[in-house]
Scaffold this motif. Structure first.
Motif, PDB file in Angstrom:
ATOM      1  N   UNK A 110      46.508  40.571  30.747  1.00 17.86           N
ATOM      2  CA  UNK A 110      45.524  41.234  31.612  1.00 17.86           C
ATOM      3  C   UNK A 110      44.136  40.615  31.438  1.00 17.86           C
ATOM      4  N   UNK A 111      43.811  40.257  30.214  1.00 25.22           N
ATOM      5  CA  UNK A 111      42.498  39.649  29.967  1.00 25.22           C
ATOM      6  C   UNK A 111      42.482  38.223  30.513  1.00 25.22           C
ATOM      7  N   UNK A 112      43.581  37.544  30.346  1.00 27.47           N
ATOM      8  CA  UNK A 112      43.732  36.208  30.920  1.00 27.47           C
ATOM      9  C   UNK A 112      43.497  36.246  32.436  1.00 27.47           C
ATOM     10  N   UNK A 113      44.016  37.289  33.088  1.00 26.37           N
ATOM     11  CA  UNK A 113      43.858  37.354  34.548  1.00 26.37           C
ATOM     12  C   UNK A 113      42.437  37.753  34.964  1.00 26.37           C
ATOM     13  N   UNK A 114      41.616  38.146  33.997  1.00 29.65           N
ATOM     14  CA  UNK A 114      40.188  38.365  34.304  1.00 29.65           C
ATOM     15  C   UNK A 114      39.422  37.040  34.273  1.00 29.65           C
ATOM     16  N   UNK A 115      40.133  35.980  33.898  1.00 29.84           N
ATOM     17  CA  UNK A 115      39.506  34.662  33.861  1.00 29.84           C
ATOM     18  C   UNK A 115      38.950  34.279  32.502  1.00 29.84           C
ATOM     19  N   UNK A 116      39.422  34.962  31.458  1.00 25.74           N
ATOM     20  CA  UNK A 116      38.943  34.629  30.105  1.00 25.74           C
ATOM     21  C   UNK A 116      40.092  34.094  29.259  1.00 25.74           C
ATOM     22  N   UNK A 117      39.774  33.136  28.395  1.00 29.27           N
ATOM     23  CA  UNK A 117      40.756  32.685  27.413  1.00 29.27           C
ATOM     24  C   UNK A 117      40.884  33.774  26.358  1.00 29.27           C
ATOM     25  N   UNK A 118      42.088  33.992  25.878  1.00 32.00           N
ATOM     26  CA  UNK A 118      42.295  35.091  24.929  1.00 32.00           C
ATOM     27  C   UNK A 118      42.756  34.568  23.580  1.00 32.00           C
TER      28      UNK A 118
ATOM     29  N   UNK B 269      35.599  33.510  26.718  1.00 32.07           N
ATOM     30  CA  UNK B 269      36.734  33.789  25.830  1.00 32.07           C
ATOM     31  C   UNK B 269      36.563  35.179  25.222  1.00 32.07           C
ATOM     32  N   UNK B 270      37.703  35.810  24.930  1.00 34.27           N
ATOM     33  CA  UNK B 270      37.683  37.185  24.434  1.00 34.27           C
ATOM     34  C   UNK B 270      38.716  37.309  23.318  1.00 34.27           C
ATOM     35  N   UNK B 271      38.306  37.953  22.240  1.00 35.57           N
ATOM     36  CA  UNK B 271      39.164  38.063  21.060  1.00 35.57           C
ATOM     37  C   UNK B 271      39.666  39.494  20.930  1.00 35.57           C
ATOM     38  N   UNK B 272      40.975  39.661  20.886  1.00 34.32           N
ATOM     39  CA  UNK B 272      41.555  40.999  20.722  1.00 34.32           C
ATOM     40  C   UNK B 272      42.412  41.037  19.467  1.00 34.32           C
ATOM     41  N   UNK B 273      42.693  42.257  19.037  1.00 32.36           N
ATOM     42  CA  UNK B 273      43.448  42.422  17.804  1.00 32.36           C
ATOM     43  C   UNK B 273      44.948  42.225  18.037  1.00 32.36           C
TER      44      UNK B 273
ATOM     45  N   UNK C 280      26.770  26.604  27.436  1.00 31.50           N
ATOM     46  CA  UNK C 280      27.721  26.448  26.328  1.00 31.50           C
ATOM     47  C   UNK C 280      28.856  27.453  26.414  1.00 31.50           C
ATOM     48  N   UNK C 281      29.533  27.641  25.284  1.00 34.83           N
ATOM     49  CA  UNK C 281      30.663  28.570  25.220  1.00 34.83           C
ATOM     50  C   UNK C 281      30.174  29.969  24.903  1.00 34.83           C
ATOM     51  N   UNK C 282      30.840  30.951  25.504  1.00 33.00           N
ATOM     52  CA  UNK C 282      30.495  32.356  25.254  1.00 33.00           C
ATOM     53  C   UNK C 282      31.768  33.108  24.879  1.00 33.00           C
ATOM     54  N   UNK C 283      31.733  33.773  23.753  1.00 32.83           N
ATOM     55  CA  UNK C 283      32.948  34.434  23.257  1.00 32.83           C
ATOM     56  C   UNK C 283      32.613  35.818  22.720  1.00 32.83           C
ATOM     57  N   UNK C 284      33.474  36.800  23.025  1.00 40.05           N
ATOM     58  CA  UNK C 284      33.241  38.178  22.568  1.00 40.05           C
ATOM     59  C   UNK C 284      34.428  38.655  21.748  1.00 40.05           C
TER      60      UNK C 284
END
Ligand code: GDP
Length: 318
Positions: A284-292, A271-275, A227-231
């Motif tokens: 930079x997070x996008x280039x780690x392969x995560x949706x931001x 996927x990764x959630x930032x403020x 499934x989906x994994x998000x932090x």
């Protein structure tokens, strides 16, 4: 609000430490039904005080969901008194760990049930039910997994480092003492099989999330999760809201930033959630392969917690 909003068509597994984890856990619990959410909580901070089994992160999550958490500290029970601790201090005990009178009842009950042969999962469930919590709260493991912080003044058990020494000694490494391996709790196993989404709450990556990932087989299970994994980043604008997360990053030679938290979750998160404050780091997070997802991640009010929980689910399930 739950009644007028459409029901999410998902089963979520949320991984949490204490204070930061509990905030998002509460938001998730307000928008997901009890059969849709499993909260799996770090027990690497557990410690025996005066013969009683204390599970600080489980208690923080439990008290928060029960609506009795102390809003000032984020831990402990609101309106707490410390008569027992004062008496103990008067007797000459070195009472550096804050055990409130009501909180003490939790630890006595937990210890009694554990001594009767019940697992920490069973005990936690009984405590939560008694507190009126409807959502499932589980320890990551029913076995012992102890977080040890190696520091400039020696190896410290987690509470020694965090509470007694106020996270002040410079850390050189974090280790987990498992006596040959800690198995996932049955509820954690079940949630991994039945959930459609994993949420990494904004908890300390070294002291709250790493111990969960250290449970036998968990890193692999999450890496292969269908499934989906998000932090959600606990680091905002290069600082932690509370606690030693940013300090530890600096001591371990990594930049205290949301990007460097994301790097720890490569292969574990989609996927990764930032403020909003960190909007300029999204590439930079996008280039780690995560949706931001960039949004407000500071959870002060109950509404903040619900709003962030909603954004996290909407983004992961979009
Ligand atoms: P602990 O075991 O009590 O230290 O709790 P956690 O590990 O769950 O949470 C500690 C982390 O939560 C810290 O790194 C904080 O920066 C983070 N945190 C606390 N409140 C918030 C918040 O409102 N938003 C975000 N994004 N992070 C938070």
């Amino acid at each position: 609000a739950k009644d007028i909003m459409p029901r999410y068509d998902t089963n979520a597994l949320a991984l949490a430490g204490g204070v930061g984890g509990a905030k998002l856990a509460l938001g998730l619990a307000k928008i997901l039904d009890p059969d849709q959410l499993t909260l799996v909580v770090n027990t690497g901070d557990d410690e025996i005080f005066y013969g009683l089994h204390v599970s600080p992160d489980l208690d923080t999550v439990m008290y928060t969901l029960a609506g009795i958490a102390n809003p000032e500290t984020g831990w402990g029970i609101t309106g707490e008194t410390f008569n027992m601790l004062e008496r103990l201090t008067a007797y000459g005990e070195d009472t550096w760990f804050g055990l409130g009178d009501k909180d003490l009842a939790t630890h006595i009950r937990r210890t009694n049930l554990l001594n009767n042969g019940e697992s920490l999962s069973e005990v936690t469930s009984k405590l939560a039910v008694a507190l009126g919590v409807e959502h499932a709260i589980m320890p990551m493991t029913d076995d012992s997994l102890r977080t040890i912080v190696d520091t400039e003044i020696g190896s410290l058990a987690f509470q020694d480092y965090f509470v007694k020494h106020r996270s002040e000694p410079k850390a050189t490494a974090i280790r987990f003492d498992t006596n040959g391996g800690a198995r996932p709790s049955p509820g954690f196993e079940r949630a991994l099989s039945e959930s459609t989404i994993i949420v990494f709450c904004p908890s300390n990556p070294y002291l709250s999330v790493a111990p969960i990932l250290e449970v036998t087989g968990i890193r692999e299970r999450i890496a292969g999760f269908p499934g989906k994994r998000i932090a959600v980043s606990p680091i905002i604008g290069g600082a932690a809201i509370k606690g030693p997360a940013a300090k530890l990053m600096a001591e371990f030679g990594v930049e205290p930033s949301c990007v460097d938290v994301a790097k720890q979750y490569i292969g574990l998160c989609d996927a990764f959630v930032i403020d909003n404050i960190d909007a300029d780091r999204a590439n930079e997070i996008d280039s780690l392969g995560m949706d931001v997802l960039v949004c407000n991640t500071i959870m002060t009010s109950k509404e903040d917690k619900i709003t962030l929980a909603r954004k996290v689910l909407d983004f992961a399930l979009r």
